[in-house]
Design a protein around this motif. Structure first.
Motif, PDB file in Angstrom:
ATOM      1  N   ASN A  88     -10.025 -17.942 -23.264  1.00 57.90           N
ATOM      2  CA  ASN A  88      -9.357 -17.027 -22.758  1.00 57.90           C
ATOM      3  C   ASN A  88      -7.739 -16.790 -23.013  1.00 57.90           C
ATOM      4  O   ASN A  88      -7.261 -15.985 -23.183  1.00 57.90           O
ATOM      5  CB  ASN A  88      -9.381 -17.189 -21.043  1.00 57.90           C
ATOM      6  CG  ASN A  88     -10.466 -16.796 -20.434  1.00 57.90           C
ATOM      7  OD1 ASN A  88     -11.440 -16.278 -21.172  1.00 57.90           O
ATOM      8  ND2 ASN A  88     -10.824 -16.818 -19.451  1.00 57.90           N
ATOM      9  N   THR A  93      -7.678 -15.580 -26.427  1.00 57.36           N
ATOM     10  CA  THR A  93      -7.650 -14.141 -26.439  1.00 57.36           C
ATOM     11  C   THR A  93      -6.333 -13.481 -25.990  1.00 57.36           C
ATOM     12  O   THR A  93      -5.848 -12.516 -26.722  1.00 57.36           O
ATOM     13  CB  THR A  93      -8.819 -13.905 -25.792  1.00 57.36           C
ATOM     14  OG1 THR A  93     -10.051 -14.613 -25.666  1.00 57.36           O
ATOM     15  CG2 THR A  93      -9.190 -12.150 -25.700  1.00 57.36           C
ATOM     16  N   ASP A  97      -3.413 -11.186 -28.446  1.00 57.76           N
ATOM     17  CA  ASP A  97      -3.052  -9.787 -28.215  1.00 57.76           C
ATOM     18  C   ASP A  97      -1.462  -9.504 -27.631  1.00 57.76           C
ATOM     19  O   ASP A  97      -1.248  -8.769 -26.801  1.00 57.76           O
ATOM     20  CB  ASP A  97      -3.889  -9.288 -27.054  1.00 57.76           C
ATOM     21  CG  ASP A  97      -5.078  -8.137 -27.555  1.00 57.76           C
ATOM     22  OD1 ASP A  97      -4.978  -7.943 -28.699  1.00 57.76           O
ATOM     23  OD2 ASP A  97      -5.664  -7.836 -26.799  1.00 57.76           O
ATOM     24  N   TYR A 105       2.205  -3.302 -15.690  1.00 55.62           N
ATOM     25  CA  TYR A 105       1.140  -2.502 -15.826  1.00 55.62           C
ATOM     26  C   TYR A 105       0.211  -2.752 -17.022  1.00 55.62           C
ATOM     27  O   TYR A 105      -0.805  -2.872 -17.200  1.00 55.62           O
ATOM     28  CB  TYR A 105       1.815  -1.037 -16.357  1.00 55.62           C
ATOM     29  CG  TYR A 105       0.870  -0.089 -16.870  1.00 55.62           C
ATOM     30  CD1 TYR A 105       0.005   0.731 -15.991  1.00 55.62           C
ATOM     31  CD2 TYR A 105       0.600   0.216 -18.118  1.00 55.62           C
ATOM     32  CE1 TYR A 105      -0.733   1.765 -16.507  1.00 55.62           C
ATOM     33  CE2 TYR A 105       0.014   1.312 -18.717  1.00 55.62           C
ATOM     34  CZ  TYR A 105      -0.941   2.033 -17.746  1.00 55.62           C
ATOM     35  OH  TYR A 105      -1.681   2.941 -18.304  1.00 55.62           O
ATOM     36  N   ASP A 108      -2.038  -5.500 -15.841  1.00 54.00           N
ATOM     37  CA  ASP A 108      -3.055  -5.030 -14.988  1.00 54.00           C
ATOM     38  C   ASP A 108      -4.391  -4.772 -15.841  1.00 54.00           C
ATOM     39  O   ASP A 108      -5.250  -4.781 -15.701  1.00 54.00           O
ATOM     40  CB  ASP A 108      -2.501  -4.073 -13.994  1.00 54.00           C
ATOM     41  CG  ASP A 108      -2.126  -4.609 -12.590  1.00 54.00           C
ATOM     42  OD1 ASP A 108      -2.299  -5.772 -12.736  1.00 54.00           O
ATOM     43  OD2 ASP A 108      -1.166  -3.945 -12.255  1.00 54.00           O
ATOM     44  N   VAL A 109      -3.722  -3.506 -16.701  1.00 47.42           N
ATOM     45  CA  VAL A 109      -4.772  -2.976 -17.780  1.00 47.42           C
ATOM     46  C   VAL A 109      -5.399  -3.993 -18.648  1.00 47.42           C
ATOM     47  O   VAL A 109      -6.508  -3.912 -18.609  1.00 47.42           O
ATOM     48  CB  VAL A 109      -3.772  -2.071 -18.708  1.00 47.42           C
ATOM     49  CG1 VAL A 109      -4.757  -1.420 -19.658  1.00 47.42           C
ATOM     50  CG2 VAL A 109      -3.486  -0.808 -17.833  1.00 47.42           C
ATOM     51  N   TRP A 110      -4.781  -4.946 -19.112  1.00 45.73           N
ATOM     52  CA  TRP A 110      -5.330  -5.743 -20.065  1.00 45.73           C
ATOM     53  C   TRP A 110      -6.210  -6.732 -19.492  1.00 45.73           C
ATOM     54  O   TRP A 110      -7.561  -6.866 -19.881  1.00 45.73           O
ATOM     55  CB  TRP A 110      -4.276  -6.579 -21.137  1.00 45.73           C
ATOM     56  CG  TRP A 110      -4.846  -7.278 -22.132  1.00 45.73           C
ATOM     57  CD1 TRP A 110      -4.867  -6.926 -23.261  1.00 45.73           C
ATOM     58  CD2 TRP A 110      -5.266  -8.821 -22.143  1.00 45.73           C
ATOM     59  NE1 TRP A 110      -5.452  -7.759 -24.263  1.00 45.73           N
ATOM     60  CE2 TRP A 110      -5.690  -8.874 -23.518  1.00 45.73           C
ATOM     61  CE3 TRP A 110      -5.481  -9.568 -21.199  1.00 45.73           C
ATOM     62  CZ2 TRP A 110      -6.209 -10.162 -23.835  1.00 45.73           C
ATOM     63  CZ3 TRP A 110      -5.889 -11.000 -21.578  1.00 45.73           C
ATOM     64  CH2 TRP A 110      -6.315 -11.166 -22.785  1.00 45.73           C
ATOM     65  N   GLY A 169      -7.672  -6.052 -16.502  1.00 47.95           N
ATOM     66  CA  GLY A 169      -8.626  -5.512 -16.122  1.00 47.95           C
ATOM     67  C   GLY A 169      -9.864  -5.151 -17.264  1.00 47.95           C
ATOM     68  O   GLY A 169     -11.017  -5.248 -16.777  1.00 47.95           O
ATOM     69  N   SER A 170      -9.491  -4.898 -18.275  1.00 53.15           N
ATOM     70  CA  SER A 170     -10.579  -4.544 -19.473  1.00 53.15           C
ATOM     71  C   SER A 170     -11.295  -5.637 -19.713  1.00 53.15           C
ATOM     72  O   SER A 170     -12.412  -5.491 -20.098  1.00 53.15           O
ATOM     73  CB  SER A 170      -9.738  -3.649 -20.455  1.00 53.15           C
ATOM     74  OG  SER A 170      -9.600  -4.531 -21.430  1.00 53.15           O
ATOM     75  N   ASN A 171     -10.875  -6.844 -19.782  1.00 52.29           N
ATOM     76  CA  ASN A 171     -11.609  -7.770 -20.330  1.00 52.29           C
ATOM     77  C   ASN A 171     -11.905  -9.233 -19.477  1.00 52.29           C
ATOM     78  O   ASN A 171     -12.257 -10.340 -19.578  1.00 52.29           O
ATOM     79  CB  ASN A 171     -11.156  -8.562 -21.657  1.00 52.29           C
ATOM     80  CG  ASN A 171      -9.853  -8.961 -21.493  1.00 52.29           C
ATOM     81  OD1 ASN A 171      -9.224  -9.267 -20.594  1.00 52.29           O
ATOM     82  ND2 ASN A 171      -9.091  -8.779 -22.745  1.00 52.29           N
ATOM     83  N   LEU A 172     -11.152  -8.842 -18.207  1.00 50.71           N
ATOM     84  CA  LEU A 172     -11.395  -9.802 -16.969  1.00 50.71           C
ATOM     85  C   LEU A 172     -10.817 -11.219 -17.185  1.00 50.71           C
ATOM     86  O   LEU A 172     -11.294 -12.010 -16.434  1.00 50.71           O
ATOM     87  CB  LEU A 172     -12.826  -9.796 -16.653  1.00 50.71           C
ATOM     88  CG  LEU A 172     -13.790  -8.609 -16.297  1.00 50.71           C
ATOM     89  CD1 LEU A 172     -15.160  -8.945 -15.678  1.00 50.71           C
ATOM     90  CD2 LEU A 172     -12.910  -7.987 -15.112  1.00 50.71           C
ATOM     91  N   ILE A 173      -9.808 -11.031 -18.077  1.00 48.88           N
ATOM     92  CA  ILE A 173      -9.187 -12.809 -18.356  1.00 48.88           C
ATOM     93  C   ILE A 173      -7.998 -12.580 -17.654  1.00 48.88           C
ATOM     94  O   ILE A 173      -6.830 -11.672 -18.064  1.00 48.88           O
ATOM     95  CB  ILE A 173      -9.015 -12.764 -19.955  1.00 48.88           C
ATOM     96  CG1 ILE A 173     -10.280 -12.891 -20.688  1.00 48.88           C
ATOM     97  CG2 ILE A 173      -7.920 -13.885 -20.117  1.00 48.88           C
ATOM     98  CD1 ILE A 173     -10.082 -12.735 -22.093  1.00 48.88           C
ATOM     99  N   TYR A 174      -7.921 -12.733 -16.343  1.00 51.57           N
ATOM    100  CA  TYR A 174      -6.720 -12.815 -15.612  1.00 51.57           C
ATOM    101  C   TYR A 174      -5.795 -13.939 -15.565  1.00 51.57           C
ATOM    102  O   TYR A 174      -4.597 -13.948 -15.106  1.00 51.57           O
ATOM    103  CB  TYR A 174      -6.960 -12.307 -14.147  1.00 51.57           C
ATOM    104  CG  TYR A 174      -7.711 -13.091 -13.365  1.00 51.57           C
ATOM    105  CD1 TYR A 174      -7.326 -13.972 -12.613  1.00 51.57           C
ATOM    106  CD2 TYR A 174      -8.940 -12.944 -13.395  1.00 51.57           C
ATOM    107  CE1 TYR A 174      -8.137 -14.888 -11.954  1.00 51.57           C
ATOM    108  CE2 TYR A 174      -9.991 -13.842 -12.529  1.00 51.57           C
ATOM    109  CZ  TYR A 174      -9.406 -14.755 -11.981  1.00 51.57           C
ATOM    110  OH  TYR A 174     -10.107 -15.760 -11.012  1.00 51.57           O
TER     111      TYR A 174
END
Lengths: 290, 223
Positions: B9, B12, B16, B178, B181-183, B185-190
């Motif tokens: 994680n 990844t 980015d 933002y 949240d977006v990033w 959310g899209s791959n669930l790596i919080y």
């Protein structure tokens, strides 16, 4: 001799006590039984799937599925406690162990399978497009150069981007935390189109808006449990496969006025996704920034 | 290691990093512009508050009461979704700058006002006895002393403004929060996402906080 015999008896007793327990229940399922209650995260703002009434009661297809799961594990359909989750909170709530399972319009995706365990799909939806009647937009082609509002933590953006790229259209995307935020942005003209899964859009259809005929990328919904919780996953999978086989899943789909599902297509989808996830785990490539 | 903080994680997330760097720069850009307007509002409103024009005073009090006592999220939501209904369509950046400046300005006005009041009245009297006009007295005698008093609390407001810019995430602001949240959310790596987002806010805010503390110490020593 007597001593040996007593040891043998003790051993035998221990075995008779523990072996069936091991064979029957994984540790995670045993923990739920001990608690006497199944803790499930559901949506509170998606009519027909997970919707919270003003009185606090939850209702929808996913709520019914949770009751079935409680019955399968605990023998009592009402031994379930619901927690409202959003796309953003559902992952962390599983990781901390606060919830046993998430049944919240959670789309199964290859890269998500690396983070959580997903069950076999219990429903499959497609992405739809909601626009205002006043805008005069009649098809996907009219959205060239427009701004599309999508939900954070949803798979919509990637699917639409791919469709737009294929057709040679350019689109802007804006992501919002909740569906009401999206509807507000559509009404105020901030976005030209509100795009999430079709079944969710149905709940936001009113006199001023219209659903376009286009559909994109099938979205298979699965029950998610914590990574490594294979015991609970097996129980969930068994329940879903049995409900699909005996037609009770279809009954639920009809009960909540949802478009019917072709399960053979769903399975094809499912198999592809898990294979894709395995490939992804073997050769981790950076996910593209959306 | 599995779970939210697995090594995979983290890798990844770092692959980015430019996505977050863009958001980070946008947070700084919006915050800096908003800070300039905050100071402007604070100084003008603070000076006007020292006057005795009843109408101006009640207008200012109304402005400050409203903006200090309603949540910033609601103010931002109104600029975004209600203003378009009356024909005012502001860009997200403009809403960010305007919304943060109006909100923080309501506090800045209080700070400037009390800083001016904290300058001994003898200074005002001395200046007018030397033939200074009211405005000359303000700009050449009172304000230079008031800035010393008002700077530490004003610096704290700057920190608040930067942190509050994260509210823009609800209107798709494109800033750091933002993007997080977006990033995630899209791959669930919080896990790594929110830790690193927190670190990035810390990187901007901590030096300013330390500056505020240093300024405060210095002003106490000089009194």
């Amino acid at each position: 001799m007597r001593k040996l015999l007593s040891i043998a008896v003790v051993l035998l007793l221990t075995l008779t006590v523990f072996i069936p327990a091991i064979a029957e229940d994984a540790a995670e399922v045993a923990a739920i039984k001990e608690r006497g209650k199944l803790l499930v995260g559901v949506k509170a703002d998606v009519p027909s799937f997970g919707y919270q009434e003003l009185g606090g009661e939850f209702e929808g297809l996913e709520i019914d599925l949770a009751h079935k799961l409680a019955e399968a594990i605990l023998g009592d359909p009402n031994a379930v406690e619901f927690t409202a989750v959003t796309a953003k909170t559902r992952g962390p709530l599983l990781d901390t162990g606060e919830l046993d399972a998430i049944i919240a319009t959670f789309t199964i995706k290859a890269d998500r399978i690396l983070q959580y365990e997903f069950s076999k799909p219990y429903y499959v939806d497609a992405i739809g497009l909601l626009v205002t009647k006043a805008s005069g937009i009649a098809s996907f082609a009219d959205l060239d150069g427009k701004t599309i509002g999508v939900a954070q933590s949803a798979t919509t953006r990637d699917a639409l981007q791919a469709a737009a790229d294929a057709a040679g259209y350019s689109m802007e995307f804006a992501e919002f935390p909740t569906y009401p935020d999206l509807k507000a942005a559509l009404d105020s003209g901030r976005i030209d189109c509100f795009s999430v899964d079709k079944a969710i859009l149905m709940g936001y259809l009113d006199d001023t808006t219209v659903l376009l005929p286009d559909s994109f990328a099938a979205q298979p919904y699965g029950v998610a449990v914590k990574k490594g919780n294979l015991g609970l996953l097996a129980v969930v999978d068994e329940l879903i496969m049995a409900s699909r086989a005996n037609g009770s899943m279809d009954e639920l789909v009809v009960k909540w006025n949802l478009p019917t599902v072709d399960w053979s297509v769903v399975d094809q989808y499912g198999i592809d996704l898990w294979a894709e996830a395995e490939e992804l785990a073997a050769n981790p490539t950076p996910t593209p920034a959306s | 290691m599995t779970g939210p903080f697995s090594q995979q994680n983290w890798q990844t997330w770092f692959s980015d990093w430019t996505f977050f760097a863009d958001g980070f720069l946008r947070t700084i850009y919006i915050s800096l512009l908003a800070l300039m307007f905050t100071f402007l509002i604070g100084i003008i409103a603070g000076i006007l508050l020292c006057g005795n024009n009843r109408i101006i005073l009640s207008l200012l009090k109304g402005y400050m009461s409203f903006f200090q006592n309603t949540p910033l999220v609601i103010q931002i939501f109104i600029y975004y979704n209600v203003l378009p209904k009356i024909g005012v369509l502001l860009s997200v950046e403009a809403i960010g700058v305007l919304g943060l400046a109006l909100y923080t300005g309501a506090y800045a006005a209080d700070i400037v006002h009390s800083a001016i009041k904290a300058v001994p009245t003898g200074q005002m009297e001395a200046a007018s006895s030397q033939g200074f006009s009211y405005l000359q007295t303000m700009f050449f005698v009172i304000l230079p002393q008031a800035i010393k008093i008002g700077l530490p609390p004003m610096t704290n407001q700057a920190v608040n403004l930067i942190k509050n810019s994260s509210v823009l995430a609800v209107i798709a602001g494109g800033e750091l929060m933002y993007r997080a949240d977006v990033w995630s959310g899209s791959n669930l790596i919080y896990g790594p996402t929110f830790v690193m987002t927190g670190v990035l806010y810390l990187v901007i805010c901590l030096p300013i906080s330390l500056l505020a503390r240093w300024l405060e110490k210095r002003s106490v020593r000089n009194v």
